[in-house]
Scaffold this motif. Structure first.
Motif, short mmCIF file in Angstrom:
data_model
loop_
_atom_site.label_atom_id
_atom_site.label_comp_id
_atom_site.label_asym_id
_atom_site.label_seq_id
_atom_site.Cartn_x
_atom_site.Cartn_y
_atom_site.Cartn_z
N PRO A 85 0.82 -1.21 0.00
CA PRO A 85 0.00 0.00 0.00
C PRO A 85 0.86 1.27 0.00
O PRO A 85 2.05 1.23 0.32
N VAL A 86 0.23 2.37 -0.37
CA VAL A 86 0.85 3.69 -0.24
C VAL A 86 0.27 4.34 1.01
O VAL A 86 -0.84 3.99 1.43
N PRO A 87 1.00 5.27 1.63
CA PRO A 87 0.45 5.92 2.81
C PRO A 87 -0.75 6.82 2.46
O PRO A 87 -0.84 7.34 1.35
N VAL A 88 -1.64 6.95 3.41
CA VAL A 88 -2.81 7.83 3.29
C VAL A 88 -2.68 8.89 4.38
O VAL A 88 -2.41 8.56 5.54
N TYR A 89 -2.89 10.14 4.02
CA TYR A 89 -2.70 11.25 4.94
C TYR A 89 -4.04 11.91 5.29
O TYR A 89 -4.97 11.91 4.48
N ASP A 101 -1.88 16.95 6.48
CA ASP A 101 -0.87 16.79 7.53
C ASP A 101 0.08 15.67 7.11
O ASP A 101 -0.30 14.50 7.12
N PRO A 102 1.33 16.01 6.72
CA PRO A 102 2.26 14.99 6.25
C PRO A 102 2.73 14.03 7.33
O PRO A 102 3.35 13.01 7.02
N ASP A 103 2.43 14.33 8.59
CA ASP A 103 2.83 13.44 9.67
C ASP A 103 1.67 12.59 10.18
O ASP A 103 1.88 11.69 10.99
N ALA A 104 0.46 12.86 9.69
CA ALA A 104 -0.72 12.13 10.15
C ALA A 104 -1.08 11.07 9.11
O ALA A 104 -1.90 11.30 8.23
N VAL A 105 -0.44 9.92 9.22
CA VAL A 105 -0.70 8.82 8.31
C VAL A 105 -1.84 7.98 8.88
O VAL A 105 -1.83 7.59 10.03
N ILE A 106 -2.84 7.74 8.04
CA ILE A 106 -4.00 6.95 8.44
C ILE A 106 -3.68 5.48 8.17
O ILE A 106 -3.28 5.12 7.07
#
Length: 108
Positions: A85-89, A101-106
């Motif tokens: 998967p790719v990260p989701v923000y 928010d580049p630090d808030a990965v779901i």
């Protein structure tokens, strides 16, 4: 870090994606066919390909190079050749502006 403004919501047409770089992280900001705004990692996990140059269909973003589709809500690939998967923000739309928010990965 707090959410950062990336664009006005009006700059995102339905079924389109735009690339932004926040804190060195390439992120694809996407408005799906229902008009919902998403933010996912912009790099295909199969190859070093920008997903924002791909195709938005319903709630997916397809890599233009090899055809892997990623679910916008979860970042999960729906077909090969990608299998990671790719990260989701986290995305917030406030006052007509889109914030990511580049630090808030779901993590689903």
């Amino acid at each position: 870090m707090a959410a950062q403004r990336v664009c006005a919501e009006a700059e995102l047409a339905v079924s389109t994606a735009m690339k932004v770089v926040l804190d060195g992280k390439p992120i694809a900001v996407v408005k799906d066919s229902a008009g919902q705004v998403h933010a996912i990692g912009d790099t295909c996990t199969h190859g070093d390909i920008s997903l924002s140059e791909g195709f938005v269909e319903d709630s997916t973003l397809e890599c233009w190079a090899h055809g892997s589709k990623f679910e916008l809500a979860t970042g999960k690939p729906l077909n090969f050749p990608a299998y990671e998967p790719v990260p989701v923000y986290t995305v917030t739309v406030d006052g007509g502006d889109v914030f990511v928010d580049p630090d808030a990965v779901i993590t689903p």
